[in-house]
Structure formats: structure tokens, C-alpha cells
Design an enzyme around this catalytic site. Structure first.
Site, PDB file in Angstrom:
ATOM      1  N   LYS A 195      30.034  37.021  45.225  1.00 40.74           N
ATOM      2  CA  LYS A 195      29.159  36.810  46.311  1.00 40.74           C
ATOM      3  C   LYS A 195      29.718  37.377  47.747  1.00 40.74           C
ATOM      4  O   LYS A 195      29.055  38.073  48.553  1.00 40.74           O
ATOM      5  CB  LYS A 195      28.413  35.496  46.619  1.00 40.74           C
ATOM      6  N   GLU A 201      40.886  36.699  42.612  1.00 42.45           N
ATOM      7  CA  GLU A 201      40.845  36.952  41.132  1.00 42.45           C
ATOM      8  C   GLU A 201      40.113  38.274  40.642  1.00 42.45           C
ATOM      9  O   GLU A 201      40.548  39.410  40.164  1.00 42.45           O
ATOM     10  CB  GLU A 201      40.697  35.980  39.887  1.00 42.45           C
ATOM     11  N   GLY A 253      27.143  29.454  42.508  1.00 38.64           N
ATOM     12  CA  GLY A 253      27.455  30.282  41.427  1.00 38.64           C
ATOM     13  C   GLY A 253      27.208  29.825  40.089  1.00 38.64           C
ATOM     14  O   GLY A 253      27.100  30.570  39.038  1.00 38.64           O
ATOM     15  N   ARG A 254      27.254  28.572  39.647  1.00 40.19           N
ATOM     16  CA  ARG A 254      27.278  27.965  38.332  1.00 40.19           C
ATOM     17  C   ARG A 254      25.636  27.954  38.121  1.00 40.19           C
ATOM     18  O   ARG A 254      25.298  27.487  37.039  1.00 40.19           O
ATOM     19  CB  ARG A 254      27.772  26.737  38.343  1.00 40.19           C
ATOM     20  N   GLU A 339      31.846  20.546  37.378  1.00 35.79           N
ATOM     21  CA  GLU A 339      32.055  21.009  39.053  1.00 35.79           C
ATOM     22  C   GLU A 339      30.737  20.470  39.828  1.00 35.79           C
ATOM     23  O   GLU A 339      31.108  20.268  40.822  1.00 35.79           O
ATOM     24  CB  GLU A 339      31.799  22.554  38.939  1.00 35.79           C
ATOM     25  N   HIS A 370      35.870  20.673  11.194  1.00 39.62           N
ATOM     26  CA  HIS A 370      37.087  21.032  10.655  1.00 39.62           C
ATOM     27  C   HIS A 370      38.331  21.113  11.712  1.00 39.62           C
ATOM     28  O   HIS A 370      39.635  21.452  11.630  1.00 39.62           O
ATOM     29  CB  HIS A 370      37.286  22.423  10.013  1.00 39.62           C
ATOM     30  N   LYS A 499      43.048  26.801  45.580  1.00 37.52           N
ATOM     31  CA  LYS A 499      43.205  28.263  45.793  1.00 37.52           C
ATOM     32  C   LYS A 499      43.740  28.367  47.061  1.00 37.52           C
ATOM     33  O   LYS A 499      44.424  29.629  47.418  1.00 37.52           O
ATOM     34  CB  LYS A 499      41.540  28.654  46.056  1.00 37.52           C
TER      35      LYS A 499
END
Length: 534
Positions: A195, A201, A253-254, A339, A370, A499
Site C-alpha cells: 500500500k 521485504e 491488509g489482512r 493480528e 498423522h 520492524k
């Protein structure tokens, strides 16, 4: 949060099987449905009295008013002074929604139409790279700019008829190196999703991808697009404005897969299938806004979560989709829940006096059976499980596979509830010829305590519409839980400190500055890295 009455109701050792014995219609009474989705929470210890007390929490917390405030653009994200309007991204009918006196829907629908045109031109070959039509698309993003489209791309694989999709999120150079190594730089489209266009990153990976494309004969001006609201930064990077798709700060964002962040998904499955995904989310919005609490699927899902975490004290929650194509859904819900509701301070700044959100984790079935189901069935901690499964799969020629999958899903929830008593285990060992102390020892290893709660979400088939319903269902579940806890589910200050420190550590890790001001552990680890750097 008014939990005293609920905690007194939870004090008894209520057996779930006894609730079924007392009411043959329990499965129907303790479920909620909308459209073709069915949410069954009857395999929990929630009874009539508990449910009534849980519903009272909704009224005491002012849930109805808070819900309407969210949908109508009130700035309920108070710590950032922002509205919360991811629902506007799937408001395909364009009903007006105002923020600061301005209807946001014309802009939302305009951006969506631009996405449709761009996606279809990429899919049809009208937009192409230096070497011809695009055969691969690489989305570079992280967090909400990655998890949402990754999850949806996997989930909608049967509808994928566009270019191949690849996702790069980790700043670890291995991620982008392994991804780009197999691609043709002249026939690859890169989408950079950030954004602010400053996410370290993402931008590190984007610059690496640009250099790879230039070195390989591609043209970044033709072969890059961006999901960003920072037009000045995208322009400086070399991306034409007509290939930049932005969204407002009232989309977290999420919660952003419904808009431009979902562009790679639209390229993969086409604009019609993506519209069906949006319609599914919109249908859940309409249900959430209109259904009574007892019939309201997001509300009842949230109340089951409150009952298990804040009342009964179960610290984690397992999300168990019996659908291989939902393999990234547990991680997606992990971010959505943890979050959003991983807070310790309420809206007014006071300490939260009850546990916040649970640890959310899981894997698709039957793989998890399993791996970690041993702990779920016989471990000392109770882990409420949330199963989800389709009535049928997408491969009719492999229908027997899906019947086995469905049987496993239903068997696991039944086993968690019923368990196996010591007497039953003894009888089994006696049938094998064991006697005395050895029979007793072996029998104890085969006891399942049972009475372990689970819910099940079942749907006809995993279509784009159904996926939209499921994602919106869990979004609203998180919202309801946040309202009942009195916290802000829409900020994420907890991600900021690390960050900031990473930025300050950059010159030290590069060997340009001293680590003398750092703690002994950090300084020693930096020293080790510098000494062993090749």
C-alpha cells in the site's frame, strides 16, 4: 466483559453426549445456516442456558450498534482514526457508503472495473511482455498482501485457467531466487503489492525482480504492475500509472483480498469467478447484518470461540479444513485472528482483564491426523477444533476419495466427543488375550477421554461463491469477538517494534556500525554472523 454467569455455568463437568441424550433434536437446535452453508456447534458444551448467557453478552456490548457503525463508515478503528470498510470492496450493488461525507463506492467500483479490464487483457494476451503473452505472474507482497491471494489461488484451483501464479513474500533471498529461476523474464508479469510502497521485504524483493527482468531482456515498464496507493513511489520505480491499483486506508491488509490485492487471483480465475467470490462475501455481509443472534452464523461462531477461550480457558484453537485446496486457510485465519485480537489493552486504554484471542493453528485433513491429532485426542490440554468440509469435491471420477475424506472428518469430531472409556479399552485388550497387570497397563494407553469440543462447517462444494462466504464469515467472527472483548480488532501495533528495530539493526548487521549499545545476546549473535559470513 460480563463473564461471571458464564463461568458459573461452566463449573459443572457437563458431558456433551448427555446433552444429545437429553435432546434428540440438539443437532438442529444448535446449528445455524445461511444459503447452503451449515454451521454445527452441537458437539460443544453449549446448552440452552449457556447460549442465552452468551447472547446476553452481545446486547451488553452493544454489538448491533457497533456492527452498523462498521458497515456505514464510522471510524471504529479509533487508534488510527480510520473507518473499517473491507465490506465495501464486495458491495457490488454500489449502495452508498460515506466516509467523511464522501461516498466511497464510485471509487471502489471504478477500481474494480479497471482490475477486470487489466486482468482480462493479461489473460487474453492483449497485454503482453517482450517475449509474448504472459505465461507466469509473480505476486510480491507480505502479510495480508500475500496470505489472502495465496490462500484464494490454492482454494480456487479448479477455476484456474489463466497464467501460472507464483508468490514471493519472504525477504530470504532463497524465496525469490527459487521462484524466478524457473521463469522466462520476457513472459513474466510482476505485481508488487504494498500500500505504501515502502514495506522493506516487498521492496527488496521487487528491486531484485526488476534487475532480473532487465538482465533477462524483459521490460519492467511493460511487465510490472502495482497494488499501491503511493503513486509517486510507483512512478519513481518505473510502473505506469494505468497499471497501479490503489485502495484506501480503511482497508486493513489482512482484510484486503477482496480488492486490488486480489488482482493475481482475478488474473488466474477470471473476472466472472472473482465476482462470484465477491458475491459470496456480500451474501455473508447481508446475513450478518440482518439475522437474529441465535440464527446469525458469524455471531454463533464467535460465541463458541468466546465460550472456549475466555470462559473455559482453552488457549488454542485448531482450524481443520478437510479440503487440500484450503491448505493455506489455517495460516490465513491465524493472521486474521491473532493480528486482530491478540491485544492486551481495551478500547479505552485499560488493561484487558480476560484472556485475549487464542493461538490459531491447523493443517488440512487427513494430513493432520498423522501429525498432531494424537495430542488433540489424548493430550492433557483440550484444543477446540473447527472442522470444515464439502459435501462433494470437484473430481467426480475420484468421488470415492471424497467419500473417504468426508468419513474421516466426521469420524474425528465423533471420536473427540465420544472418546473411549477404560472399561471399553479393557474389553478390547481382553479380546486380544491380555490378562492382569499387563491388560490394565495396555488398556490405559488406549483410553480416549472424549468430551472434547468441536464445530463443523459443511458446504456443498468449494466454489468461488462459497469461498467468499467462508472468508467473510470468519472476518465477522473476529469482529464480534473483538466487540465482546472491548478491543480494537483493526490495528496491529504489535508488529511495529520489531520492524523498527530491524531497520536500526541494518547498518550493524552490514558491519558499518558498532553493536556496542545492544544487549549482550544480540551483540554476540551479530558478532557470530559477521565472523562466519562467507
Amino acid at each position: 466483559m460480563q463473564l461471571d454467569k458464564l463461568k458459573s455455568l461452566a463449573a459443572t463437568d457437563q458431558r456433551i453426549l448427555e446433552l444429545f441424550a437429553a435432546d434428540p433434536d440438539r443437532a438442529q437446535k444448535f446449528s445455524a445456516s445461511t444459503g447452503d452453508l451449515l454451521f454445527d456447534y452441537s458437539k460443544t458444551q453449549i446448552d440452552q442456558d449457556v447460549r442465552s448467557a452468551l447472547i446476553d453478552l452481545c446486547d451488553a456490548a452493544g454489538l448491533a450498534a457497533r456492527r452498523e457503525a462498521m458497515f456505514t463508515g464510522v471510524k471504529i478503528n479509533e487508534t488510527e482514526n480510520r473507518a473499517v470498510l473491507h465490506t465495501a470492496l464486495r458491495n457490488l450493488d454500489g449502495d452508498p457508503i460515506e466516509v467523511d461525507g464522501q461516498d466511497v463506492m464510485p471509487g471502489v467500483l471504478n477500481t474494480l472495473q479497471r482490475m477486470r479490464v487489466f486482468a482480462e487483457e493479461v489473460r487474453g494476451g492483449a497485454i503482453k511482455g517482450e517475449g509474448g503473452s504472459f505465461i507466469d505472474v509473480v505476486n510480491i507482497g507480505i502479510g495480508g498482501s500475500d496470505l489472502g491471494p495465496v490462500m484464494a489461488t490454492h482454494a480456487l484451483a479448479p477455476y484456474h485457467d489463466g497464467p501460472r501464479l507464483h508468490y514471493v513474500s519472504n525477504v530470504d533471498g532463497a524465496h525469490i531466487a527459487d521462484t524466478l529461476r524457473q521463469l522466462d523474464p520476457k513472459r513474466t508479469l510482476i505485481i508488487v503489492a504494498s500500500k505504501t510502497f515502502t514495506t522493506i521485504e516487498t521492496m527488496t524483493n521487487a528491486r531484485t525482480a526488476r534487475a532480473w527482468m532487465q538482465d533477462g531482456g524483459g521490460d519492467p515498464a511493460k511487465q510490472f504492475a502495482a497494488v499501491s496507493s503511493a503513486l509517486d513511489k510507483t512512478h519513481a520505480f518505473g510502473i505506469p500509472e494505468d497499471r497501479v491499483f490503489g485502495f484506501a486506508d480503511w482497508v486493513g491488509g489482512r482484510y484486503s483480498v477482496w480488492g486490488p490485492v486480489g488482482l493475481p487471483v482475478m488474473i488466474a480465475v477470471g473476472s466472472n469467478a472473482f465476482d462470484a467470490f465477491l458475491r459470496g462475501g456480500q451474501a455473508m455481509d447481508l446475513h450478518f447484518r440482518s439475522a437474529d443472534w441465535i440464527e446469525n452464523m458469524p455471531v454463533m461462531l464467535a460465541l463458541a470461540g468466546i465460550w472456549h477461550r475466555q470462559v473455559q480457558g482453552h488457549a488454542s484453537r485448531a482450524v481443520l479444513p478437510y479440503d487440500q485446496r484450503l491448505l493455506r486457510l489455517p495460516a490465513y485465519f491465524q493472521q486474521l485472528e491473532m493480528e486482530s485480537n491478540g491485544k492486551s489493552v481495551t478500547m479505552d486504554g485499560s488493561d484487558l482483564t480476560v484472556p485475549s484471542g487464542p493461538v490459531v493453528w491447523g493443517e488440512p485433513g487427513t494430513n493432520g491426523q498423522h501429525a498432531f491429532y494424537q495430542l488433540i485426542h489424548q493430550g492433557t490440554d483440550i484444543v477446540p477444533c473447527e472442522f470444515m468440509v464439502a459435501a462433494e469435491g470437484h473430481e467426480p471420477e475420484l468421488a470415492h476419495h471424497h467419500r473417504l475424506l468426508l468419513a474421516n472428518c466426521l469420524a474425528q469430531s465423533e471420536a473427540l466427543m465420544c472418546g473411549r472409556s477404560l472399561d471399553e479399552a479393557r474389553a478390547r485388550m481382553a479380546e486380544k488375550g491380555l490378562q492382569g497387570d499387563e491388560l490394565e497397563r495396555q488398556a490405559r494407553h488406549r483410553v480416549f477421554p472424549g468430551n472434547r469440543p468441536s464445530t463443523t462447517l459443511i458446504y456443498p462444494k468449494l466454489t468461488p461463491f462459497v469461498l467468499g462466504q467462508i472468508i467473510a464469515l470468519y472476518e465477522h467472527r473476529v469482529f464480534v469477538e473483538g466487540v465482546l472483548l472491548g478491543i480494537n480488532s483493526f490495528d496491529q501495533w504489535g508488529v511495529e517494534l520489531g520492524k523498527e528495530l530491524a531497520t536500526s539493526l541494518g547498518p550493524i548487521v552490514d558491519g558499518e556500525e558498532s553493536a556496542a549499545d545492544k544487549d549482550g545476546s544480540t551483540a554476540a549473535l551479530i558478532d557470530y554472523a559477521l565472523r562466519h559470513r562467507g
